[in-house]
Design a protein around this motif. Structure first.
Motif, PDB file in Angstrom:
ATOM      1  N   THR A 207       0.835  -1.206   0.000  1.00  0.00           N
ATOM      2  CA  THR A 207       0.000   0.000   0.000  1.00  0.00           C
ATOM      3  C   THR A 207       0.866   1.251   0.000  1.00  0.00           C
ATOM      4  O   THR A 207       0.626   2.186  -0.788  1.00  0.00           O
ATOM      5  CB  THR A 207      -0.940   0.009   1.222  1.00  0.00           C
ATOM      6  N   GLN A 208       1.883   1.266   0.849  1.00  0.00           N
ATOM      7  CA  GLN A 208       2.799   2.401   0.873  1.00  0.00           C
ATOM      8  C   GLN A 208       3.559   2.541  -0.440  1.00  0.00           C
ATOM      9  O   GLN A 208       3.792   3.652  -0.921  1.00  0.00           O
ATOM     10  CB  GLN A 208       3.791   2.261   2.021  1.00  0.00           C
ATOM     11  N   MET A 209       3.930   1.426  -1.023  1.00  0.00           N
ATOM     12  CA  MET A 209       4.643   1.466  -2.304  1.00  0.00           C
ATOM     13  C   MET A 209       3.767   2.078  -3.391  1.00  0.00           C
ATOM     14  O   MET A 209       4.243   2.858  -4.223  1.00  0.00           O
ATOM     15  CB  MET A 209       5.100   0.051  -2.687  1.00  0.00           C
ATOM     16  N   ARG A 210       2.490   1.732  -3.380  1.00  0.00           N
ATOM     17  CA  ARG A 210       1.576   2.317  -4.365  1.00  0.00           C
ATOM     18  C   ARG A 210       1.342   3.804  -4.090  1.00  0.00           C
ATOM     19  O   ARG A 210       1.317   4.628  -5.009  1.00  0.00           O
ATOM     20  CB  ARG A 210       0.250   1.551  -4.360  1.00  0.00           C
ATOM     21  N   ASN A 211       1.215   4.166  -2.825  1.00  0.00           N
ATOM     22  CA  ASN A 211       0.931   5.557  -2.468  1.00  0.00           C
ATOM     23  C   ASN A 211       2.091   6.496  -2.802  1.00  0.00           C
ATOM     24  O   ASN A 211       1.879   7.701  -3.008  1.00  0.00           O
ATOM     25  CB  ASN A 211       0.593   5.663  -0.980  1.00  0.00           C
ATOM     26  N   THR A 212       3.315   5.960  -2.841  1.00  0.00           N
ATOM     27  CA  THR A 212       4.492   6.798  -3.108  1.00  0.00           C
ATOM     28  C   THR A 212       4.996   6.637  -4.541  1.00  0.00           C
ATOM     29  O   THR A 212       6.092   7.097  -4.869  1.00  0.00           O
ATOM     30  CB  THR A 212       5.627   6.452  -2.134  1.00  0.00           C
ATOM     31  N   ASN A 213       4.219   5.955  -5.378  1.00  0.00           N
ATOM     32  CA  ASN A 213       4.583   5.770  -6.791  1.00  0.00           C
ATOM     33  C   ASN A 213       5.943   5.080  -6.950  1.00  0.00           C
ATOM     34  O   ASN A 213       6.750   5.431  -7.817  1.00  0.00           O
ATOM     35  CB  ASN A 213       4.598   7.112  -7.533  1.00  0.00           C
ATOM     36  N   PHE A 214       6.186   4.076  -6.118  1.00  0.00           N
ATOM     37  CA  PHE A 214       7.427   3.297  -6.229  1.00  0.00           C
ATOM     38  C   PHE A 214       7.615   2.747  -7.631  1.00  0.00           C
ATOM     39  O   PHE A 214       8.691   2.861  -8.224  1.00  0.00           O
ATOM     40  CB  PHE A 214       7.385   2.146  -5.211  1.00  0.00           C
ATOM     41  N   PHE A 215       6.553   2.165  -8.177  1.00  0.00           N
ATOM     42  CA  PHE A 215       6.688   1.516  -9.480  1.00  0.00           C
ATOM     43  C   PHE A 215       7.015   2.527 -10.582  1.00  0.00           C
ATOM     44  O   PHE A 215       7.760   2.231 -11.510  1.00  0.00           O
ATOM     45  CB  PHE A 215       5.405   0.757  -9.831  1.00  0.00           C
ATOM     46  N   GLY A 216       6.481   3.724 -10.457  1.00  0.00           N
ATOM     47  CA  GLY A 216       6.751   4.748 -11.456  1.00  0.00           C
ATOM     48  C   GLY A 216       8.207   5.183 -11.497  1.00  0.00           C
ATOM     49  O   GLY A 216       8.687   5.677 -12.521  1.00  0.00           O
ATOM     50  N   GLU A 217       8.928   5.008 -10.382  1.00  0.00           N
ATOM     51  CA  GLU A 217      10.339   5.396 -10.328  1.00  0.00           C
ATOM     52  C   GLU A 217      11.273   4.262 -10.731  1.00  0.00           C
ATOM     53  O   GLU A 217      12.473   4.485 -10.925  1.00  0.00           O
ATOM     54  CB  GLU A 217      10.689   5.876  -8.923  1.00  0.00           C
ATOM     55  N   MET A 218      10.730   3.049 -10.859  1.00  0.00           N
ATOM     56  CA  MET A 218      11.590   1.887 -11.092  1.00  0.00           C
ATOM     57  C   MET A 218      12.264   1.924 -12.463  1.00  0.00           C
ATOM     58  O   MET A 218      13.497   1.826 -12.570  1.00  0.00           O
ATOM     59  CB  MET A 218      10.763   0.604 -10.947  1.00  0.00           C
ATOM     60  N   ASP A 219      11.483   2.059 -13.519  1.00  0.00           N
ATOM     61  CA  ASP A 219      12.051   2.013 -14.870  1.00  0.00           C
ATOM     62  C   ASP A 219      13.090   3.117 -15.104  1.00  0.00           C
ATOM     63  O   ASP A 219      14.165   2.842 -15.648  1.00  0.00           O
ATOM     64  CB  ASP A 219      10.925   2.098 -15.905  1.00  0.00           C
ATOM     65  N   PRO A 220      12.840   4.369 -14.679  1.00  0.00           N
ATOM     66  CA  PRO A 220      13.863   5.403 -14.866  1.00  0.00           C
ATOM     67  C   PRO A 220      15.186   5.103 -14.154  1.00  0.00           C
ATOM     68  O   PRO A 220      16.259   5.397 -14.686  1.00  0.00           O
ATOM     69  CB  PRO A 220      13.192   6.661 -14.288  1.00  0.00           C
ATOM     70  N   ILE A 221      15.120   4.506 -12.963  1.00  0.00           N
ATOM     71  CA  ILE A 221      16.353   4.156 -12.250  1.00  0.00           C
ATOM     72  C   ILE A 221      17.126   3.092 -13.003  1.00  0.00           C
ATOM     73  O   ILE A 221      18.354   3.175 -13.173  1.00  0.00           O
ATOM     74  CB  ILE A 221      16.037   3.700 -10.812  1.00  0.00           C
ATOM     75  N   PHE A 222      16.425   2.075 -13.497  1.00  0.00           N
ATOM     76  CA  PHE A 222      17.112   1.034 -14.257  1.00  0.00           C
ATOM     77  C   PHE A 222      17.741   1.599 -15.527  1.00  0.00           C
ATOM     78  O   PHE A 222      18.841   1.204 -15.920  1.00  0.00           O
ATOM     79  CB  PHE A 222      16.153  -0.106 -14.595  1.00  0.00           C
ATOM     80  N   LYS A 223      17.058   2.513 -16.180  1.00  0.00           N
ATOM     81  CA  LYS A 223      17.625   3.108 -17.390  1.00  0.00           C
ATOM     82  C   LYS A 223      18.865   3.934 -17.070  1.00  0.00           C
ATOM     83  O   LYS A 223      19.865   3.887 -17.792  1.00  0.00           O
ATOM     84  CB  LYS A 223      16.566   3.983 -18.065  1.00  0.00           C
ATOM     85  N   GLN A 224      18.827   4.686 -15.977  1.00  0.00           N
ATOM     86  CA  GLN A 224      19.952   5.563 -15.630  1.00  0.00           C
ATOM     87  C   GLN A 224      21.188   4.770 -15.221  1.00  0.00           C
ATOM     88  O   GLN A 224      22.315   5.143 -15.586  1.00  0.00           O
ATOM     89  CB  GLN A 224      19.543   6.501 -14.492  1.00  0.00           C
ATOM     90  N   TYR A 225      21.005   3.671 -14.482  1.00  0.00           N
ATOM     91  CA  TYR A 225      22.135   2.938 -13.914  1.00  0.00           C
ATOM     92  C   TYR A 225      22.347   1.570 -14.571  1.00  0.00           C
ATOM     93  O   TYR A 225      23.080   0.740 -14.032  1.00  0.00           O
ATOM     94  CB  TYR A 225      21.933   2.747 -12.408  1.00  0.00           C
ATOM     95  N   LYS A 226      21.750   1.349 -15.729  1.00  0.00           N
ATOM     96  CA  LYS A 226      21.759   0.028 -16.353  1.00  0.00           C
ATOM     97  C   LYS A 226      23.162  -0.545 -16.485  1.00  0.00           C
ATOM     98  O   LYS A 226      23.387  -1.740 -16.252  1.00  0.00           O
ATOM     99  CB  LYS A 226      21.095   0.112 -17.729  1.00  0.00           C
ATOM    100  N   ASN A 227      24.133   0.262 -16.836  1.00  0.00           N
ATOM    101  CA  ASN A 227      25.495  -0.224 -17.056  1.00  0.00           C
ATOM    102  C   ASN A 227      26.253  -0.470 -15.757  1.00  0.00           C
ATOM    103  O   ASN A 227      27.366  -1.002 -15.789  1.00  0.00           O
ATOM    104  CB  ASN A 227      26.268   0.762 -17.925  1.00  0.00           C
ATOM    105  N   ARG A 228      25.675  -0.093 -14.624  1.00  0.00           N
ATOM    106  CA  ARG A 228      26.339  -0.283 -13.332  1.00  0.00           C
ATOM    107  C   ARG A 228      25.650  -1.344 -12.472  1.00  0.00           C
ATOM    108  O   ARG A 228      26.145  -1.685 -11.399  1.00  0.00           O
ATOM    109  CB  ARG A 228      26.376   1.041 -12.554  1.00  0.00           C
ATOM    110  N   ILE A 229      24.515  -1.821 -12.923  1.00  0.00           N
ATOM    111  CA  ILE A 229      23.754  -2.792 -12.127  1.00  0.00           C
ATOM    112  C   ILE A 229      24.286  -4.196 -12.385  1.00  0.00           C
ATOM    113  O   ILE A 229      24.392  -4.648 -13.515  1.00  0.00           O
ATOM    114  CB  ILE A 229      22.250  -2.685 -12.458  1.00  0.00           C
ATOM    115  N   HIS A 230      24.621  -4.880 -11.305  1.00  0.00           N
ATOM    116  CA  HIS A 230      25.170  -6.241 -11.380  1.00  0.00           C
ATOM    117  C   HIS A 230      24.238  -7.216 -10.652  1.00  0.00           C
ATOM    118  O   HIS A 230      23.733  -8.161 -11.241  1.00  0.00           O
ATOM    119  CB  HIS A 230      26.560  -6.270 -10.758  1.00  0.00           C
TER     120      HIS A 230
END
Length: 311
Positions: A207-230
């Motif tokens: 519920t908290q994750m939905r209220n804070t738009n956690f999912f909406g921030e997920m894809d942009p973070i993966f795109k920004q750090y894609k080359n550093r994520i292991h």
């Protein structure tokens, strides 16, 4: 609808043939269940790991448990394994077996297959489980050594801002990945702690994750750090919680005990006082004795063909 061969207790089973999902609920079960989610993808051996995890949970627990299993392997094998549980244990659980899905992202193939198959599925729970308030994500390669209701109780300790509770990752300063990359400009990622977290066990307030738009921030973070994520989910949560450090609570390492916590002496000091509550066979240590013999021995003793409930 015809009764599938080999399936017992069909009066309590709703079989949705459209998408190969299964749902089981005992008619006498109450609704105040602990909710556990697990992903079971890739090799067929993952099914055995998942069943061992579930059986170990049921050995210690006295409360009702609702299991949500996301998979891309044999749905029917999982179903039959669960329905073969002793009736008193089957009466204790309800379960859903669901096809792994990765909706509303730019690159489904990336999320499905990077690192380990379906490893990111847990990040999709706020979208996939819109009617669930809270859930504990559990990796398939863990063995419970204490009641899961003690872990569930930690939701009561979380503040209104906290959405996650996790234990620390590798605390060995000589081998910690996060200490290593902290000094490497090409690999370094934002980190709210010294050793970061291990996401094999996560308490998640959906519920908290939905209220804070956690999912909406997920894809942009993966795109920004894609080359550093292991370590895909560990790394993502490290980056996300560096941005929002008030959104997590630390769990004791006894709730996610890794080989890294004891490969250079006892680094998880709580384990000396309280014992290990959940043993985590991360990085295949349950199935490869050459990596860590004690973990492999614990799993061999718990394999489905040897794992029998007492009455």
């Amino acid at each position: 609808m015809k009764r599938p061969n080999g399936i017992k207790n069909f009066r309590n089973l709703f079989w949705q043939l459209d998408d190969l999902d299964y749902y089981y609920k005992h008619s006498d079960q109450q609704y105040n269940s602990i909710v556990i989610a697990v992903t079971c993808c890739g090799k067929q051996s993952i099914v055995s790991q998942t069943i061992v995890m579930i059986k170990s949970m049921l050995i210690f627990s006295k409360q009702n448990i609702h299991l949500i299993i996301y998979t891309d392997v044999n749905h029917r094998q999982l179903l039959n394994e669960l329905l073969a549980l002793p009736q008193n244990k089957l009466d204790q659980i309800s379960f859903e077996i669901k096809t792994a899905k990765f909706p509303n992202v730019s690159d489904q193939h990336y999320y499905r297959n990077f690192y380990l198959k379906c490893a990111t599925q847990r990040l999709f729970y706020p979208v996939l489980l819109p009617n669930i308030d809270s859930v504990i994500h559990v990796d398939s390669d863990v063995i419970f050594m204490s009641p899961v209701e003690q872990l569930w109780k930690h939701f009561e300790y979380m503040t209104g801002e906290q959405m996650f509770a996790m234990a620390v990752d590798n605390m060995n300063p000589n081998t910690s990945w996060y200490l290593k990359i902290a000094h490497n400009d090409s690999l370094r990622i934002p980190n709210p702690t010294v050793y970061s977290f291990n996401t094999g066990i996560i308490l998640m307030n959906l519920t908290q994750m939905r209220n804070t738009n956690f999912f909406g921030e997920m894809d942009p973070i993966f795109k920004q750090y894609k080359n550093r994520i292991h370590w895909i989910v560990n790394d993502f949560m490290t980056i996300y919680l560096a941005k929002y450090p008030n959104r997590y609570m630390n769990l004791s390492c006894i709730w996610n005990y890794l080989t890294d916590h004891c490969d250079a002496g006892q680094l998880c000091t709580d384990a000396d006082q309280y014992g290990v509550a959940v043993l985590h066979g991360s990085r295949s240590t349950f199935v490869k004795p050459s990596l860590w013999a004690p973990h492999a021995a614990a799993f061999r003793r718990s394999e489905p063909k040897r794992f029998q409930f007492g009455y």
